[in-house]
Motif scaffolding. Structure first.
Motif, mmCIF file in Angstrom:
data_model
loop_
_atom_site.group_PDB
_atom_site.id
_atom_site.type_symbol
_atom_site.label_atom_id
_atom_site.label_comp_id
_atom_site.label_asym_id
_atom_site.label_seq_id
_atom_site.Cartn_x
_atom_site.Cartn_y
_atom_site.Cartn_z
ATOM 1 N N LEU A 77 -2.752 -7.452 -3.670
ATOM 2 C CA LEU A 77 -3.304 -6.097 -3.772
ATOM 3 C C LEU A 77 -2.180 -5.084 -3.661
ATOM 4 O O LEU A 77 -1.421 -5.094 -2.694
ATOM 5 N N LYS A 78 -2.068 -4.208 -4.672
ATOM 6 C CA LYS A 78 -1.061 -3.144 -4.685
ATOM 7 C C LYS A 78 -1.772 -1.831 -4.979
ATOM 8 O O LYS A 78 -2.546 -1.749 -5.934
ATOM 9 N N THR A 79 -1.508 -0.826 -4.151
ATOM 10 C CA THR A 79 -2.105 0.489 -4.399
ATOM 11 C C THR A 79 -1.038 1.571 -4.334
ATOM 12 O O THR A 79 -0.009 1.412 -3.680
ATOM 13 N N GLY A 80 -1.340 2.666 -4.988
ATOM 14 C CA GLY A 80 -0.528 3.858 -4.853
ATOM 15 C C GLY A 80 -0.977 4.633 -3.621
ATOM 16 O O GLY A 80 -1.603 4.072 -2.705
ATOM 17 N N ALA A 81 -0.706 5.923 -3.620
ATOM 18 C CA ALA A 81 -1.052 6.789 -2.492
ATOM 19 C C ALA A 81 -2.432 7.412 -2.696
ATOM 20 O O ALA A 81 -2.922 7.537 -3.819
ATOM 21 N N ASN A 82 -3.046 7.796 -1.586
ATOM 22 C CA ASN A 82 -4.327 8.505 -1.590
ATOM 23 C C ASN A 82 -5.431 7.695 -2.269
ATOM 24 O O ASN A 82 -6.123 8.180 -3.160
ATOM 25 N N VAL A 83 -5.584 6.463 -1.831
ATOM 26 C CA VAL A 83 -6.603 5.556 -2.363
ATOM 27 C C VAL A 83 -7.643 5.322 -1.279
ATOM 28 O O VAL A 83 -7.294 5.146 -0.107
ATOM 29 N N THR A 84 -8.910 5.328 -1.659
ATOM 30 C CA THR A 84 -9.978 5.060 -0.689
ATOM 31 C C THR A 84 -10.877 3.935 -1.189
ATOM 32 O O THR A 84 -11.258 3.900 -2.351
ATOM 33 N N LEU A 98 0.820 -1.208 0.000
ATOM 34 C CA LEU A 98 0.000 0.000 0.000
ATOM 35 C C LEU A 98 0.850 1.251 0.000
ATOM 36 O O LEU A 98 1.866 1.319 0.695
ATOM 37 N N GLY A 99 0.409 2.251 -0.754
ATOM 38 C CA GLY A 99 1.034 3.553 -0.696
ATOM 39 C C GLY A 99 0.591 4.285 0.565
ATOM 40 O O GLY A 99 -0.130 3.735 1.411
ATOM 41 N N ASP A 100 1.001 5.523 0.691
ATOM 42 C CA ASP A 100 0.613 6.341 1.845
ATOM 43 C C ASP A 100 -0.853 6.747 1.733
ATOM 44 O O ASP A 100 -1.379 6.925 0.636
ATOM 45 N N ASN A 101 -1.485 6.895 2.885
ATOM 46 C CA ASN A 101 -2.832 7.436 2.968
ATOM 47 C C ASN A 101 -3.859 6.588 2.215
ATOM 48 O O ASN A 101 -4.607 7.082 1.388
ATOM 49 N N VAL A 102 -3.864 5.286 2.501
ATOM 50 C CA VAL A 102 -4.863 4.385 1.922
ATOM 51 C C VAL A 102 -5.930 4.147 2.982
ATOM 52 O O VAL A 102 -5.617 3.777 4.116
ATOM 53 N N PHE A 103 -7.178 4.360 2.611
ATOM 54 C CA PHE A 103 -8.304 4.264 3.542
ATOM 55 C C PHE A 103 -9.165 3.061 3.188
ATOM 56 O O PHE A 103 -9.599 2.922 2.041
ATOM 57 N N PHE A 104 -9.391 2.201 4.175
ATOM 58 C CA PHE A 104 -10.350 1.108 4.060
ATOM 59 C C PHE A 104 -11.510 1.436 4.980
ATOM 60 O O PHE A 104 -11.337 1.466 6.200
ATOM 61 N N GLY A 105 -12.680 1.695 4.433
ATOM 62 C CA GLY A 105 -13.859 1.965 5.247
ATOM 63 C C GLY A 105 -14.316 0.713 5.981
ATOM 64 O O GLY A 105 -13.801 -0.390 5.764
ATOM 65 N N ALA A 106 -15.293 0.883 6.831
ATOM 66 C CA ALA A 106 -15.844 -0.247 7.581
ATOM 67 C C ALA A 106 -16.483 -1.244 6.615
ATOM 68 O O ALA A 106 -16.974 -0.882 5.548
ATOM 69 N N SER A 107 -16.452 -2.491 6.986
ATOM 70 C CA SER A 107 -17.091 -3.589 6.247
ATOM 71 C C SER A 107 -16.530 -3.786 4.842
ATOM 72 O O SER A 107 -17.235 -4.251 3.954
ATOM 73 N N VAL A 108 -15.272 -3.425 4.639
ATOM 74 C CA VAL A 108 -14.607 -3.744 3.375
ATOM 75 C C VAL A 108 -14.065 -5.162 3.512
ATOM 76 O O VAL A 108 -13.372 -5.477 4.472
#
Length: 189
Positions: free
Chosen positions: A69-76, A51-61
């Motif tokens: 799973l690979k993400t960049g930064a600022n992913v929600t 994961l990049g910086d600032n990755v948000f997983f909301g509730a019930s994901v």
């Protein structure tokens, strides 16, 4: 204050057995807001996500195949997303996946010649690629093998499959290009 707390959580979760980390992922839904998001981020790292910086997983994901799973930064990933990354999912920077969306990196085979029931036929894994600056609307389904180009919007309820070039609004079932997304030029007076 949040940074030192996160570093402690990341250290503790690193030594946590994988089975307990998966269990803790589900329990993290009990903590709302920033605390729950911080727990889910640290647990996703422990479970193998890149994961990049600032990755948000909301509730019930729900996530299956964290290690793919690979993400960049600022992913929600907002509340109630379903992510099956077993076939590989790569997401660029500045991407928002709205609530109730699914990213599924496999398809179920259904060979008509194979005598076994369809539900027992093999899965076909194909990666999903989401480029930078993409907004995925609520309830979207992104299917195996999809490639979403940069600066795209996928309208709520769409089913995305295949090559989807950037700079467009995509919508429908199956998703098709609805219009170009262009940068508005400043009006001169």
């Amino acid at each position: 204050m949040a940074q030192p707390l996160f570093l402690v959580l990341a250290f503790v979760f690193r030594i946590l057995p994988r089975a307990l980390a998966k269990w803790a992922w589900h329990l993290s839904n009990l903590w709302p807001g920033a605390i729950g998001a911080m727990l889910r981020y640290a647990l996703a790292l422990r479970l193998g996500a890149q994961l990049g910086d600032n990755v948000f997983f909301g509730a019930s994901v729900f996530v299956d195949g964290f290690e793919h799973l690979k993400t960049g930064a600022n992913v929600t990933f907002h509340r109630g997303c379903y992510i099956d990354a077993r076939g590989g999912i790569t997401i660029g920077d500045n991407v928002s996946v709205a609530h109730g969306s699914s990213l599924i990196s496999f398809e179920h085979g259904f060979d008509p010649v194979d005598p076994q029931p369809i539900k027992y036929q093999p899965l076909e894994f194909r990666p999903i690629l989401v480029a930078d600056d993409v907004w995925v609307g609520a309830g979207v389904r992104i299917l195996a093998g999809t490639r979403l180009g940069a600066r795209s919007v996928v309208a709520a309820g769409a089913v995305a499959r295949g090559e989807m070039i950037g700079g467009k609004l995509w919508g429908g079932v199956p998703a098709r290009a609805l219009r170009d997304i262009s940068v508005r030029e400043a009006s001169t007076s």
